[in-house]
Structures are given as structure tokens and as C-alpha cells.
Design a protein around this motif. Structure first.
Motif, mmCIF file in Angstrom:
data_model
loop_
_atom_site.group_PDB
_atom_site.id
_atom_site.type_symbol
_atom_site.label_atom_id
_atom_site.label_comp_id
_atom_site.label_asym_id
_atom_site.label_seq_id
_atom_site.Cartn_x
_atom_site.Cartn_y
_atom_site.Cartn_z
ATOM 1 N N ASP A 7 -4.921 9.524 2.846
ATOM 2 C CA ASP A 7 -5.806 10.070 3.869
ATOM 3 C C ASP A 7 -5.176 10.033 5.263
ATOM 4 O OD1 ASP A 7 -6.087 7.368 4.494
ATOM 5 O OD2 ASP A 7 -8.251 7.326 4.222
ATOM 6 N N ALA A 8 -4.007 9.396 5.386
ATOM 7 C CA ALA A 8 -3.245 9.417 6.636
ATOM 8 C C ALA A 8 -2.045 10.365 6.525
ATOM 9 C CB ALA A 8 -2.768 8.003 6.983
ATOM 10 N N GLU A 9 -2.056 11.190 5.509
ATOM 11 C CA GLU A 9 -0.962 12.126 5.193
ATOM 12 C C GLU A 9 -1.037 13.355 6.087
ATOM 13 O OE1 GLU A 9 1.771 14.311 4.051
ATOM 14 O OE2 GLU A 9 1.595 12.830 2.467
ATOM 15 N N VAL A 10 0.095 13.779 6.613
ATOM 16 C CA VAL A 10 0.157 14.968 7.451
ATOM 17 C C VAL A 10 -0.223 16.223 6.652
ATOM 18 C CG1 VAL A 10 2.626 15.367 7.082
ATOM 19 C CG2 VAL A 10 1.538 16.154 9.202
ATOM 20 N N TRP A 34 -5.793 8.595 -1.541
ATOM 21 C CA TRP A 34 -5.503 7.182 -1.332
ATOM 22 C C TRP A 34 -5.796 6.797 0.106
ATOM 23 C CZ3 TRP A 34 -4.263 4.369 -5.549
ATOM 24 C CH2 TRP A 34 -3.912 5.086 -6.692
ATOM 25 N N GLU A 35 -6.610 5.764 0.287
ATOM 26 C CA GLU A 35 -7.005 5.313 1.617
ATOM 27 C C GLU A 35 -5.839 4.662 2.368
ATOM 28 O OE1 GLU A 35 -10.481 2.853 1.706
ATOM 29 O OE2 GLU A 35 -11.592 4.200 0.389
ATOM 30 N N GLN A 36 -5.712 5.044 3.614
ATOM 31 C CA GLN A 36 -4.738 4.479 4.548
ATOM 32 C C GLN A 36 -3.285 4.605 4.080
ATOM 33 O OE1 GLN A 36 -6.045 0.472 5.362
ATOM 34 N NE2 GLN A 36 -7.877 1.155 6.407
ATOM 35 N N MET A 37 -2.996 5.644 3.308
ATOM 36 C CA MET A 37 -1.630 5.859 2.850
ATOM 37 C C MET A 37 -1.015 7.044 3.577
ATOM 38 S SD MET A 37 -0.716 3.585 0.688
ATOM 39 C CE MET A 37 -1.753 2.318 1.398
ATOM 40 N N PRO A 38 0.241 6.886 4.032
ATOM 41 C CA PRO A 38 0.936 7.939 4.763
ATOM 42 C C PRO A 38 1.698 8.880 3.817
ATOM 43 C CG PRO A 38 2.270 5.986 4.733
ATOM 44 C CD PRO A 38 0.987 5.642 4.006
#
Length: 68
Positions: A7-10, A34-38
């Protein structure tokens, strides 16, 4: 197809649209958010439990579809 995206993915919005397009075309797509994953978080399985779990899901997906 299986898509894993943080969810932090560009590319989050693109990934969601991609899976939706597959569904709209009559295909099957599993979207795992996925939460808080880049970006490319799955490349760090030594450091991230989420990466290990995502890779396990991918392995199970491939095993199921390649042996079917």
C-alpha cells in the motif's frame, strides 16, 4: 495471475487497475495488498516477514497451476 503490491507502492493504483482489467476481460487475478510495504518489498525476504509470506503464496500459486 497473482499480483502482490504494497500500500506504500508507487505503482499501487496501476496494480489494482491491472488486476481489475484481467477480471473485466474474463480472466482470473488474485490481488494481494500488503500493508506498509514499498516497491519490490518481496526482494527482501531476509528482512521482511511479509516478503517471505508473499513468496510462499507465489510458490503455492505456481505449484498449483504448473502441476494442474
Amino acid at each position: 495471475m497473482q499480483v502482490h503490491v504494497g500500500d506504500a507502492e508507487v505503482l499501487l493504483d496501476d496494480s489494482v487497475r491491472y488486476a481489475a482489467s484481467v477480471h473485466a476481460a474474463g480472466g482470473k487475478a488474485e490481488l494481494h495488498l500488503w500493508e506498509q510495504m514499498p516497491h519490490v518489498f518481496v526482494s527482501s525476504p531476509q528482512e521482511l516477514q511479509a516478503a517471505r509470506h508473499a513468496l510462499d503464496l507465489s510458490a503455492a500459486f505456481l505449484t498449483h497451476h504448473l502441476l494442474a
